[in-house]
Design a protein around this motif. Structure first.
Motif, PDB file in Angstrom:
ATOM      1  N   TYR A 256      35.683  36.766  46.910  1.00  0.00           N
ATOM      2  CA  TYR A 256      35.469  38.227  46.690  1.00  0.00           C
ATOM      3  C   TYR A 256      33.999  38.857  47.245  1.00  0.00           C
ATOM      4  N   ASP A 257      34.060  39.947  47.206  1.00  0.00           N
ATOM      5  CA  ASP A 257      32.794  40.567  47.852  1.00  0.00           C
ATOM      6  C   ASP A 257      31.617  40.833  47.115  1.00  0.00           C
ATOM      7  N   ARG A 258      30.377  40.685  47.338  1.00  0.00           N
ATOM      8  CA  ARG A 258      29.371  40.564  46.704  1.00  0.00           C
ATOM      9  C   ARG A 258      28.391  41.586  46.845  1.00  0.00           C
ATOM     10  N   PRO A 259      28.291  42.665  47.891  1.00  0.00           N
ATOM     11  CA  PRO A 259      27.607  43.739  47.664  1.00  0.00           C
ATOM     12  C   PRO A 259      28.014  44.611  46.445  1.00  0.00           C
ATOM     13  N   PRO A 260      29.052  44.639  46.001  1.00  0.00           N
ATOM     14  CA  PRO A 260      29.232  45.568  45.046  1.00  0.00           C
ATOM     15  C   PRO A 260      28.801  45.176  43.492  1.00  0.00           C
ATOM     16  N   LEU A 261      28.405  44.158  43.370  1.00  0.00           N
ATOM     17  CA  LEU A 261      28.075  43.346  42.360  1.00  0.00           C
ATOM     18  C   LEU A 261      26.863  44.118  41.673  1.00  0.00           C
ATOM     19  N   SER A 262      25.803  44.375  42.502  1.00  0.00           N
ATOM     20  CA  SER A 262      24.765  45.354  41.968  1.00  0.00           C
ATOM     21  C   SER A 262      24.778  46.845  42.228  1.00  0.00           C
ATOM     22  N   LYS A 263      26.080  47.026  42.385  1.00  0.00           N
ATOM     23  CA  LYS A 263      26.213  48.532  42.550  1.00  0.00           C
ATOM     24  C   LYS A 263      27.515  48.972  41.435  1.00  0.00           C
ATOM     25  N   GLN A 264      28.815  48.906  42.285  1.00  0.00           N
ATOM     26  CA  GLN A 264      30.142  49.274  41.514  1.00  0.00           C
ATOM     27  C   GLN A 264      30.307  48.332  40.174  1.00  0.00           C
ATOM     28  N   ILE A 265      30.085  47.247  40.167  1.00  0.00           N
ATOM     29  CA  ILE A 265      30.561  46.188  39.263  1.00  0.00           C
ATOM     30  C   ILE A 265      29.439  46.466  38.113  1.00  0.00           C
ATOM     31  N   LEU A 266      28.005  46.597  38.416  1.00  0.00           N
ATOM     32  CA  LEU A 266      27.183  46.685  37.480  1.00  0.00           C
ATOM     33  C   LEU A 266      27.059  48.039  36.839  1.00  0.00           C
ATOM     34  N   ALA A 267      27.403  49.035  37.485  1.00  0.00           N
ATOM     35  CA  ALA A 267      27.530  50.480  36.958  1.00  0.00           C
ATOM     36  C   ALA A 267      28.871  50.679  36.061  1.00  0.00           C
ATOM     37  N   GLY A 268      29.862  49.602  36.140  1.00  0.00           N
ATOM     38  CA  GLY A 268      31.208  49.733  35.547  1.00  0.00           C
ATOM     39  C   GLY A 268      32.171  50.727  36.178  1.00  0.00           C
ATOM     40  N   GLU A 269      31.871  50.940  37.391  1.00  0.00           N
ATOM     41  CA  GLU A 269      32.623  51.890  38.197  1.00  0.00           C
ATOM     42  C   GLU A 269      33.888  51.298  38.974  1.00  0.00           C
ATOM     43  N   TRP A 270      33.798  49.882  38.968  1.00  0.00           N
ATOM     44  CA  TRP A 270      34.749  49.225  39.369  1.00  0.00           C
ATOM     45  C   TRP A 270      35.206  47.900  38.363  1.00  0.00           C
ATOM     46  N   GLN A 271      36.602  47.858  38.560  1.00  0.00           N
ATOM     47  CA  GLN A 271      36.837  46.408  37.660  1.00  0.00           C
ATOM     48  C   GLN A 271      36.816  45.165  38.787  1.00  0.00           C
ATOM     49  N   PRO A 272      36.465  44.085  38.329  1.00  0.00           N
ATOM     50  CA  PRO A 272      36.527  42.924  39.094  1.00  0.00           C
ATOM     51  C   PRO A 272      37.543  42.501  39.976  1.00  0.00           C
ATOM     52  N   GLU A 273      38.796  42.982  39.601  1.00  0.00           N
ATOM     53  CA  GLU A 273      39.906  42.848  40.424  1.00  0.00           C
ATOM     54  C   GLU A 273      39.877  43.504  41.999  1.00  0.00           C
ATOM     55  N   ARG A 274      38.886  44.409  41.824  1.00  0.00           N
ATOM     56  CA  ARG A 274      38.940  45.260  43.096  1.00  0.00           C
ATOM     57  C   ARG A 274      37.948  44.614  44.242  1.00  0.00           C
ATOM     58  N   LEU A 275      37.077  43.443  43.757  1.00  0.00           N
ATOM     59  CA  LEU A 275      36.488  42.664  44.682  1.00  0.00           C
ATOM     60  C   LEU A 275      37.235  41.923  45.565  1.00  0.00           C
ATOM     61  N   GLY A 276      38.330  41.526  45.375  1.00  0.00           N
ATOM     62  CA  GLY A 276      38.878  40.577  46.171  1.00  0.00           C
ATOM     63  C   GLY A 276      38.810  40.756  47.878  1.00  0.00           C
ATOM     64  N   LEU A 277      38.528  39.830  48.364  1.00  0.00           N
ATOM     65  CA  LEU A 277      38.351  39.907  49.950  1.00  0.00           C
ATOM     66  C   LEU A 277      39.677  39.763  50.739  1.00  0.00           C
ATOM     67  N   CYS A 278      40.815  39.439  50.095  1.00  0.00           N
ATOM     68  CA  CYS A 278      41.980  39.569  50.459  1.00  0.00           C
ATOM     69  C   CYS A 278      43.217  39.552  49.485  1.00  0.00           C
ATOM     70  N   THR A 279      44.249  39.860  49.753  1.00  0.00           N
ATOM     71  CA  THR A 279      45.351  39.910  48.573  1.00  0.00           C
ATOM     72  C   THR A 279      45.838  38.464  48.282  1.00  0.00           C
ATOM     73  N   PRO A 280      46.287  38.440  47.192  1.00  0.00           N
ATOM     74  CA  PRO A 280      47.114  36.950  46.911  1.00  0.00           C
ATOM     75  C   PRO A 280      47.966  36.736  47.862  1.00  0.00           C
ATOM     76  N   ALA A 281      48.905  37.753  48.530  1.00  0.00           N
ATOM     77  CA  ALA A 281      49.795  37.175  49.491  1.00  0.00           C
ATOM     78  C   ALA A 281      48.908  36.984  50.923  1.00  0.00           C
ATOM     79  N   ASP A 282      48.166  37.602  51.523  1.00  0.00           N
ATOM     80  CA  ASP A 282      47.219  37.492  52.436  1.00  0.00           C
ATOM     81  C   ASP A 282      46.832  36.186  52.328  1.00  0.00           C
ATOM     82  N   LEU A 283      46.044  35.552  51.221  1.00  0.00           N
ATOM     83  CA  LEU A 283      45.561  34.225  51.063  1.00  0.00           C
ATOM     84  C   LEU A 283      46.803  33.045  51.147  1.00  0.00           C
TER      85      LEU A 283
END
Length: 405
Positions: A40-67
């Motif tokens: 998953y992507d880390r930069p949003p942790l101190s921004k969108q995740i901490l602010a509650g603007e994003w849900q954790p599911e949005r952080l994935g660096l690739c889709t399950p299919a791509d993985l």
């Protein structure tokens, strides 16, 4: 080379794995990660995740299919604990040994901590969610460390209605990285938004009621966030024969030993563009270095030096901060566009006789990109900086207002 092992399942490790497959590698590819989460992507942790603007599911660096399409031997939730360089195996915390023909180390960093219990750090998804759930209107948050991570978290907490105290040991936050004048400009934004900023203070530990300062004062808090830097995750390499020194030491190709490469926050390599050793904890660098390490491992006869112009960004309140190059250790800073007082400007950084970095606040991306090119082409300072521009800072003289303590 039929078995490649990538240790570290974040941005650098995933970029390496994706590059190996994209470049035609069809052997066994093992990706090991100490967290249970898929990359998953880390930069949003101190921004969108901490602010509650994003849900954790949005952080994935690739889709399950791509993985799934990468056809990985995926080992999550089990950290590497040792390396047998001669035997080409990596020991995992679950007791298994993973053999390899080629190894990429991408184990990242971990946060420094203070003595005492109860303080938060902010590195993983679980860290961010735990702190987010505690930041309610009226809560008192003390942030120890006014670097970019601490500053971003302080800005988010103020936006959530928390009372924020920001503590920094240096006289001017970020002065070591961006210079005193720019540091004052960025710090003033926190003062303008009601943050209680204290500079020149040393925190000795966390207590049940807040934090203890070196002079004996205690600052009360409901929550504490410690953002005082990080430590490269290299302990598992002890005794392996690899060279360690504030990271895993690599050459200009990101190689630490034959068939062993490194990428991301843990890697310290020689950047030929600046002719210096670097270890960079930025998201863009992690992905770029992961790709380079993978290509150089896969095709040793066609290796290329890793010589990037480092890039990072930070979002604080309404400020978009972007920077290219090597800002630390500069000899001079000059504002070449805009007005620092309006928090809308571009600054250039000189080391020796050339431009080595540029930073923009509140400016369109295209404005700073032209100066990125000047860094990349080693443009001499005298050619790039107009004669009418006066340096706002040198090592001998600093101009600008006084930052309140």
């Amino acid at each position: 080379m039929r078995r490649i092992l990538v240790v570290g399942a974040s941005a650098a490790g995933l970029a390496a794995a994706e590059t190996l497959r994209r470049e035609g590698y069809d052997g066994t590819l093992t990706l090991v990660g100490d967290e249970p989460h898929t990359p998953y992507d880390r930069p949003p942790l101190s921004k969108q995740i901490l602010a509650g603007e994003w849900q954790p599911e949005r952080l994935g660096l690739c889709t399950p299919a791509d993985l799934s399409a990468l056809d990985l031997d995926l080992r999550l939730g089990s950290a590497a604990t040792g390396l047998d360089l001669a035997g080409r195996t990596v020991q995992l915390a679950d007791g298994t040994r993973v053999p390899y023909d080629g190894l990429i180390v991408a184990t990242g960093v971990r946060p420094r901590k203070l003595p005492g219990e109860g303080a938060h750090v902010l590195r993983t998804l679980d860290d961010a969610v735990a702190l987010r759930d505690r930041l309610k209107p009226g809560r008192r948050l003390v942030v120890v460390g006014a670097g970019f991570l601490g500053a971003e978290a302080a800005a988010v907490a103020r936006g959530l209605g928390c009372a924020v105290t920001l503590l920094e040991p240096a006289p001017v936050p970020l002065a070591h990285a961006v210079g005193e004048r720019v540091g004052r400009v960025l710090s003033q934004a926190h003062l303008d938004h009601g943050v209680d900023l204290h500079t020149g203070v040393t925190v000795t530990g966390a207590t049940e009621d807040g934090v203890q300062l070196a002079d004996g004062e205690e600052i009360e808090a409901d929550e504490i966030l410690v953002a005082i830097g990080s430590v490269p995750n290299t302990e598992w390499l002890a005794g392996s024969g690899l060279s360690i020194g504030d990271g895993l030491l690599c050459d200009t190709y990101c190689a630490a030993a034959p068939f062993v490469y490194a990428a991301g926050d843990v890697a310290r390599w020689h950047n030929p563009l600046f002719d210096t050793s670097m270890r960079i904890e930025h998201r863009t660098n992690a992905a770029e270095q992961g790709m380079t390490a993978a290509r150089n491992l896969l095709r040793p006869q066609a290796r290329k030096p890793f010589a990037p112009v480092p890039y990072f960004w930070s979002d604080q309140y309404d400020m978009k901060i972007q920077a290219f190059g090597q800002l630390r250790g500069h000899d001079e800073v000059a504002v070449v566009d805009g007005d620092p007082a309006a928090r809308r400007f571009v600054a250039l950084y000189r080391s020796g006789e050339r431009i080595t970095g540029t930073l923009a606040v509140g400016m369109p991306p295209k404005v700073i990109r032209q100066w990125r090119q000047a860094v990349a082409t080693r443009t001499p300072w005298r050619e790039a900086v107009p004669g009418t521009v006066t340096a706002v800072e040198t090592k001998e003289v600093v101009s600008g207002g006084t930052l309140p303590s």
